[in-house]
Design an enzyme around this catalytic site. Structure first.
Site, mmCIF file in Angstrom:
data_model
loop_
_atom_site.group_PDB
_atom_site.id
_atom_site.type_symbol
_atom_site.label_atom_id
_atom_site.label_comp_id
_atom_site.label_asym_id
_atom_site.label_seq_id
_atom_site.Cartn_x
_atom_site.Cartn_y
_atom_site.Cartn_z
ATOM 1 N N HIS A 1 0.482 -2.477 -3.858
ATOM 2 C CA HIS A 1 -0.798 -3.093 -3.506
ATOM 3 C C HIS A 1 -1.298 -4.020 -4.592
ATOM 4 C CE1 HIS A 1 -2.248 0.680 -5.559
ATOM 5 N NE2 HIS A 1 -3.193 -0.121 -6.036
ATOM 6 N N GLU B 1 -13.259 2.595 -1.721
ATOM 7 C CA GLU B 1 -12.172 1.649 -1.492
ATOM 8 C C GLU B 1 -11.751 1.559 -0.041
ATOM 9 O OE1 GLU B 1 -9.246 3.852 -4.040
ATOM 10 O OE2 GLU B 1 -8.051 3.742 -2.223
ATOM 11 N N HIS C 1 -6.050 -5.282 -10.631
ATOM 12 C CA HIS C 1 -4.753 -4.751 -11.056
ATOM 13 C C HIS C 1 -3.707 -5.008 -9.978
ATOM 14 C CE1 HIS C 1 -6.250 -1.280 -8.638
ATOM 15 N NE2 HIS C 1 -4.972 -1.079 -8.368
ATOM 16 N N GLN D 1 -6.022 -3.519 -1.752
ATOM 17 C CA GLN D 1 -6.945 -2.419 -2.029
ATOM 18 C C GLN D 1 -8.257 -3.024 -2.533
ATOM 19 O OE1 GLN D 1 -6.316 -0.114 -5.692
ATOM 20 N NE2 GLN D 1 -6.410 1.755 -4.482
ATOM 21 N N GLU E 1 -0.292 -0.724 -12.268
ATOM 22 C CA GLU E 1 -0.296 0.657 -11.763
ATOM 23 C C GLU E 1 1.089 1.001 -11.228
ATOM 24 O OE1 GLU E 1 -3.385 1.244 -8.854
ATOM 25 O OE2 GLU E 1 -2.478 3.083 -8.074
#
Lengths: 142, 142
Positions: A7, A43, A84, A60, A134
């Site tokens: 994502h 989220e 991110h 996201q 991530e």
């Protein structure tokens, strides 16, 4: 081994308005939504496509639930934008250990709970050419 | 219709060092590299996964070839990090026209040439909750 773009995490001030922008502009729909109190975010996951490893790629959208959360502080400094990126792996523990062994700072000692019951960790952006990165093992990874 | 995350565009000061970081840390290899003089960038595409629409998702690492390019100015202001995100479509002309009709500013009158012979345009980040957003029709889209 990292096998997909899982994502792109996008920080926003108003989740509902941002969800509506993505729906009205592109036709992307909410696949899942949740509040993650540990991360301090509300989220929405928008599923964009399936991936060749059997997973999927999402946007996201993240709204902080408190100003002192990581996303809240980031938004206050940077404004809305890409917060991110996340790569999917079948084994976040092994990949985090391997990457830590290469001298990249891994932010958690043990993976924590991410979207949709996934297990996640983050790499320090200063060790990743400015990109907060991530690693994700989703519930459906095997 | 946008059917995949085509790539994440990451701006860097030194393309060779950044390529080496992604290779050494994650095992990602360069799939394609080129210089785009119109955009003022030297770039490397790292293919991460295939996508359910028959395309693929990439990281696009971008080093400016001149300080006054869009990426050069962005880097001077922001430092290294995620510069834009790109969605793949079979028909960038139609999607750009549709999105322009919804009041989102499209930066080019006509799509220009992007990576690997693709046709691309960009949406204004101020109309997209802070995210510089690219639309891409790759050579292999149909």
């Amino acid at each position: 081994m990292l096998t997909r773009i899982d994502h792109i995490g996008i920080a926003c001030f108003d989740l509902d308005r941002t969800v509506e922008f993505y729906r009205a502009t592109y036709g992307f729909e909410v696949y899942h939504s949740e509040v993650n109190e540990e991360q301090g975010v509300r989220e929405a996951m928008l599923r964009i496509n399936g991936t060749s490893d059997g997973g999927a790629s999402y946007l996201q959208l993240l709204e902080p639930t408190r100003e002192d959360s990581a996303v809240g502080k980031w938004l206050a400094k940077n404004g809305e934008g890409v917060h991110h990126i996340a790569f999917g792996t079948a084994d976040v523990d092994q990949d985090a250990a391997d990457i830590r062994g290469k001298g990249v700072r891994v932010l958690y000692d043990e993976p924590r709970t991410g979207s949709m019951g996934s297990r996640i960790t983050f790499l320090h952006p200063k060790d990743c050419h400015g990109v907060l990165t991530e690693l994700v093992t989703s519930r459906t990874d095997h």
